[in-house]
Design a protein around this motif. Structure first.
Motif, PDB file in Angstrom:
ATOM      1  N   VAL A 194      -8.336  15.091 -19.317  1.00 37.47           N
ATOM      2  CA  VAL A 194      -7.376  15.984 -18.665  1.00 37.47           C
ATOM      3  C   VAL A 194      -7.904  17.413 -18.657  1.00 37.47           C
ATOM      4  O   VAL A 194      -7.619  18.180 -17.726  1.00 37.47           O
ATOM      5  N   GLN A 195      -8.688  17.767 -19.668  1.00 38.56           N
ATOM      6  CA  GLN A 195      -9.294  19.104 -19.688  1.00 38.56           C
ATOM      7  C   GLN A 195     -10.184  19.307 -18.465  1.00 38.56           C
ATOM      8  O   GLN A 195     -10.330  20.430 -17.977  1.00 38.56           O
ATOM      9  N   GLN A 196     -10.759  18.235 -17.942  1.00 39.63           N
ATOM     10  CA  GLN A 196     -11.560  18.301 -16.724  1.00 39.63           C
ATOM     11  C   GLN A 196     -10.676  18.249 -15.477  1.00 39.63           C
ATOM     12  O   GLN A 196     -10.892  18.989 -14.527  1.00 39.63           O
ATOM     13  N   TRP A 197      -9.683  17.403 -15.494  1.00 33.32           N
ATOM     14  CA  TRP A 197      -8.861  17.206 -14.300  1.00 33.32           C
ATOM     15  C   TRP A 197      -7.946  18.398 -14.010  1.00 33.32           C
ATOM     16  O   TRP A 197      -7.495  18.559 -12.874  1.00 33.32           O
ATOM     17  N   GLY A 198      -7.673  19.217 -15.004  1.00 38.45           N
ATOM     18  CA  GLY A 198      -6.778  20.358 -14.791  1.00 38.45           C
ATOM     19  C   GLY A 198      -7.462  21.570 -14.194  1.00 38.45           C
ATOM     20  O   GLY A 198      -6.928  22.681 -14.264  1.00 38.45           O
ATOM     21  N   CYS A 199      -8.607  21.394 -13.582  1.00 33.31           N
ATOM     22  CA  CYS A 199      -9.411  22.496 -13.029  1.00 33.31           C
ATOM     23  C   CYS A 199      -8.799  23.016 -11.725  1.00 33.31           C
ATOM     24  O   CYS A 199      -7.782  22.505 -11.255  1.00 33.31           O
ATOM     25  N   PRO A 200      -9.416  24.045 -11.092  1.00 32.01           N
ATOM     26  CA  PRO A 200      -8.870  24.599  -9.846  1.00 32.01           C
ATOM     27  C   PRO A 200      -8.621  23.535  -8.788  1.00 32.01           C
ATOM     28  O   PRO A 200      -9.411  22.607  -8.613  1.00 32.01           O
ATOM     29  N   GLY A 201      -7.507  23.687  -8.076  1.00 27.12           N
ATOM     30  CA  GLY A 201      -7.140  22.746  -7.026  1.00 27.12           C
ATOM     31  C   GLY A 201      -6.203  21.648  -7.476  1.00 27.12           C
ATOM     32  O   GLY A 201      -5.734  20.858  -6.649  1.00 27.12           O
ATOM     33  N   SER A 202      -5.891  21.578  -8.778  1.00 28.86           N
ATOM     34  CA  SER A 202      -5.133  20.440  -9.318  1.00 28.86           C
ATOM     35  C   SER A 202      -3.635  20.697  -9.441  1.00 28.86           C
ATOM     36  O   SER A 202      -2.918  19.863 -10.001  1.00 28.86           O
ATOM     37  N   ASP A 203      -3.135  21.821  -8.955  1.00 29.40           N
ATOM     38  CA  ASP A 203      -1.714  22.132  -9.091  1.00 29.40           C
ATOM     39  C   ASP A 203      -0.851  21.166  -8.280  1.00 29.40           C
ATOM     40  O   ASP A 203      -1.338  20.481  -7.367  1.00 29.40           O
ATOM     41  N   THR A 204       0.422  21.129  -8.611  1.00 27.25           N
ATOM     42  CA  THR A 204       1.393  20.349  -7.840  1.00 27.25           C
ATOM     43  C   THR A 204       2.275  21.299  -7.031  1.00 27.25           C
ATOM     44  O   THR A 204       2.378  22.485  -7.337  1.00 27.25           O
ATOM     45  N   LEU A 205       2.922  20.755  -6.012  1.00 32.59           N
ATOM     46  CA  LEU A 205       3.705  21.567  -5.090  1.00 32.59           C
ATOM     47  C   LEU A 205       4.992  22.025  -5.764  1.00 32.59           C
ATOM     48  O   LEU A 205       5.703  21.238  -6.396  1.00 32.59           O
ATOM     49  N   ALA A 206       5.290  23.318  -5.639  1.00 35.16           N
ATOM     50  CA  ALA A 206       6.537  23.857  -6.189  1.00 35.16           C
ATOM     51  C   ALA A 206       7.729  23.259  -5.442  1.00 35.16           C
ATOM     52  O   ALA A 206       7.633  22.884  -4.273  1.00 35.16           O
ATOM     53  N   THR A 207       8.871  23.163  -6.120  1.00 31.77           N
ATOM     54  CA  THR A 207      10.037  22.482  -5.548  1.00 31.77           C
ATOM     55  C   THR A 207      10.936  23.385  -4.710  1.00 31.77           C
ATOM     56  O   THR A 207      11.844  22.900  -4.047  1.00 31.77           O
ATOM     57  N   SER A 261       6.583  25.129 -17.968  1.00 37.01           N
ATOM     58  CA  SER A 261       5.457  24.180 -17.959  1.00 37.01           C
ATOM     59  C   SER A 261       5.217  23.592 -16.576  1.00 37.01           C
ATOM     60  O   SER A 261       4.564  22.563 -16.440  1.00 37.01           O
ATOM     61  N   ALA A 262       5.742  24.243 -15.542  1.00 40.39           N
ATOM     62  CA  ALA A 262       5.484  23.802 -14.171  1.00 40.39           C
ATOM     63  C   ALA A 262       3.994  23.928 -13.868  1.00 40.39           C
ATOM     64  O   ALA A 262       3.333  24.879 -14.289  1.00 40.39           O
ATOM     65  N   ASN A 263       3.477  22.980 -13.095  1.00 41.78           N
ATOM     66  CA  ASN A 263       2.036  22.907 -12.848  1.00 41.78           C
ATOM     67  C   ASN A 263       1.637  23.693 -11.600  1.00 41.78           C
ATOM     68  O   ASN A 263       1.136  23.143 -10.618  1.00 41.78           O
ATOM     69  N   HIS A 264       1.889  25.009 -11.631  1.00 44.42           N
ATOM     70  CA  HIS A 264       1.439  25.862 -10.532  1.00 44.42           C
ATOM     71  C   HIS A 264       1.367  27.317 -11.013  1.00 44.42           C
ATOM     72  O   HIS A 264       1.832  27.645 -12.114  1.00 44.42           O
ATOM     73  N   HIS A 265       0.785  28.179 -10.176  1.00 45.71           N
ATOM     74  CA  HIS A 265       0.530  29.573 -10.550  1.00 45.71           C
ATOM     75  C   HIS A 265       1.788  30.276 -11.040  1.00 45.71           C
ATOM     76  O   HIS A 265       1.783  30.926 -12.096  1.00 45.71           O
ATOM     77  N   TRP A 266       2.866  30.186 -10.256  1.00 46.61           N
ATOM     78  CA  TRP A 266       4.056  30.949 -10.580  1.00 46.61           C
ATOM     79  C   TRP A 266       4.679  30.487 -11.894  1.00 46.61           C
ATOM     80  O   TRP A 266       5.170  31.295 -12.675  1.00 46.61           O
ATOM     81  N   GLY A 267       4.637  29.196 -12.170  1.00 44.19           N
ATOM     82  CA  GLY A 267       5.163  28.707 -13.433  1.00 44.19           C
ATOM     83  C   GLY A 267       4.437  29.328 -14.614  1.00 44.19           C
ATOM     84  O   GLY A 267       5.057  29.713 -15.617  1.00 44.19           O
ATOM     85  N   ARG A 268       3.111  29.464 -14.497  1.00 49.93           N
ATOM     86  CA  ARG A 268       2.319  30.053 -15.597  1.00 49.93           C
ATOM     87  C   ARG A 268       2.537  31.561 -15.683  1.00 49.93           C
ATOM     88  O   ARG A 268       2.556  32.126 -16.787  1.00 49.93           O
ATOM     89  N   LEU A 269       2.679  32.214 -14.529  1.00 49.95           N
ATOM     90  CA  LEU A 269       2.947  33.657 -14.544  1.00 49.95           C
ATOM     91  C   LEU A 269       4.306  33.942 -15.181  1.00 49.95           C
ATOM     92  O   LEU A 269       4.455  34.923 -15.917  1.00 49.95           O
ATOM     93  N   GLN A 270       5.275  33.086 -14.934  1.00 54.37           N
ATOM     94  CA  GLN A 270       6.570  33.217 -15.602  1.00 54.37           C
ATOM     95  C   GLN A 270       6.398  33.111 -17.120  1.00 54.37           C
ATOM     96  O   GLN A 270       7.044  33.833 -17.884  1.00 54.37           O
ATOM     97  N   GLY A 271       5.523  32.180 -17.559  1.00 53.18           N
ATOM     98  CA  GLY A 271       5.271  32.033 -18.981  1.00 53.18           C
ATOM     99  C   GLY A 271       4.686  33.295 -19.587  1.00 53.18           C
ATOM    100  O   GLY A 271       5.053  33.696 -20.701  1.00 53.18           O
TER     101      GLY A 271
END
Length: 398
Positions: A301-314, A168-178
């Motif tokens: 949140v459905q609006q705020w989760g649009c492109p550009g809203s990811d958080t930095l991976a750790t 559930s990480a908020n970035h591309h790689w977290g979702r690709l892992q899912g």
């Protein structure tokens, strides 16, 4: 020396053996690695509908099946019968961002510092974090194990149901892992290949997991590029592409709940899509964007989760991977992109049917943004289970 009769007999036997061999060889199913991917079809946007949630059968707070009214149990059982008649063999429930097994991306840096320790304790740490999230969030924007258990019991155990946890990480790689985890889980449950239809119900960014899943199953340009990143970074097992090719011939029904519009789907003729969004307004665009304190516009949140809203991976490795995925999936972290995307106020995507539903969680003059997670937590509440499941049965299977 061979006589003519012996020669003709030898030719006949040889032809018979070759013919039987060809017959049985052609009757064998093709090897998974040789299966051509299911051909893609253009996305189809079905008419959007506006609905109102009605609490005609109140839910008993105990969460137990035998405490629910006979009408509630009867209607839920009917939902199960409708879905089962459509040859659905499995139902997956996928949580969204920040409600998974590693919501704050703790494990990646731990793996970098102590690889052996992390490998031994990874499953234990994930289970403990998920239990903590379940205790804190309860059924607000989160699929509890008891929720899934109740649904399975209420539908008379006609279809196996379970949750699929991803970081559930908020970035591309977290979702690709899912998405990779979903492919692996399908293979474990169906080792001989896809069977029947698979119903996948996902909250929030689970939509992006579903979209990446369809891309990995396809032979699209994006799918090939994603597999190249996975291969270059050695992120998955070597047999995963063959497994994905095999499951590209499966039948999948995707239901998204309050999901931001981010990644494109690779659509085949064996896929169906239904999207439920908490919405209040006259048209399809989000309204009352400034009245978020009382959730006057529905799901913010459905609006705020649009492109550009990811958080930095750790971890450094994940940040490198995300930069590569930025070129394929769009900017993950970009304030300008995010502001522009929010300003479009888009609710409805280009694939499947979207239901804009007033779930009745508006606060009026009451500040209710935190208890409702800005209108984003309603979809997984016990009290709307019957309403949502009847919509799924009606629009996908009746």
């Amino acid at each position: 020396m061979m006589t003519i009769e012996q020669y003709l007999l030898l030719c006949f036997v040889t032809l018979l053996i070759v013919g039987l061999g060809l017959y049985f060889w052609l009757r064998q199913p093709p090897h998974p690695g040789r299966l051509p991917p299911r051909p893609l079809v253009p996305p189809v946007k079905l008419p959007t509908e506006v609905l109102q949630w009605t609490d005609d059968l109140p839910f008993h707070d105990s969460g137990l099946l035998d405490q629910q009214s006979p009408n509630w149990r009867q209607r839920m059982k009917r939902v199960g019968q409708t879905i089962q008649k459509s040859d659905v063999k499995q139902i997956y429930f996928l949580h969204g961002t920040f409600t998974g097994s590693d919501p704050f991306n703790v494990l990646p840096p731990l793996k970098g510092l102590m690889p052996q320790f992390a490998q031994q304790w990874e499953q234990i740490i994930e289970n403990k974090m998920k239990r903590a999230v379940d205790k804190l969030a309860r059924d607000i924007g989160n699929f509890l194990p008891d929720y899934v258990k109740l649904f399975e019991e209420a539908t008379d155990h006609q279809i196996p149901c379970h949750t699929l946890h991803w970081s559930s990480a908020n970035h591309h790689w977290g979702r690709l892992q899912g998405a990779l985890r979903l492919i692996e889980d399908l293979h474990q449950r169906f080792p001989k290949g896809p069977e029947g239809r698979i119903l996948l119900i996902g909250h929030s960014h689970a939509r992006q997991v579903f979209a990446l899943f369809t891309q990995l199953l396809s032979d699209s340009d994006l799918g090939q590029a994603l597999w190249k990143v996975i291969d270059d970074e050695q992120l998955g097992t070597t047999d995963l592409p063959l497994i994905a090719r095999e499951f590209s011939h499966g039948c999948y029904d995707f239901v998204t709940l309050g999901s931001p519009l981010r990644y494109p789907f690779a659509v085949t003729d064996r896929m169906r899509f239904l999207h439920l969004i908490n919405h209040r307004g006259k048209g399809e665009l989000a309204e009352n964007m400034l009245n978020l304190w009382t959730t006057a516009g529905g799901d913010y949140v459905q609006q705020w989760g649009c492109p550009g809203s990811d958080t930095l991976a750790t971890s450094h490795k994940e940040r490198v991977i995300n930069r590569k995925l930025d070129a394929l999936l769009g900017k993950g972290i970009d304030t300008r992109v995010w502001v522009h995307s929010v300003a479009t106020r888009l609710r409805v995507g280009d694939v499947g049917r979207t239901l804009l539903i007033d779930y009745g969680d508006q606060g009026g003059f009451k500040i209710n943004c935190l208890p409702t997670v800005f209108g984003h937590g309603i979809y997984t509440r016990y009290r709307v289970m019957l309403f949502n499941m009847e919509l799924i049965a009606r629009y996908l299977y009746e």
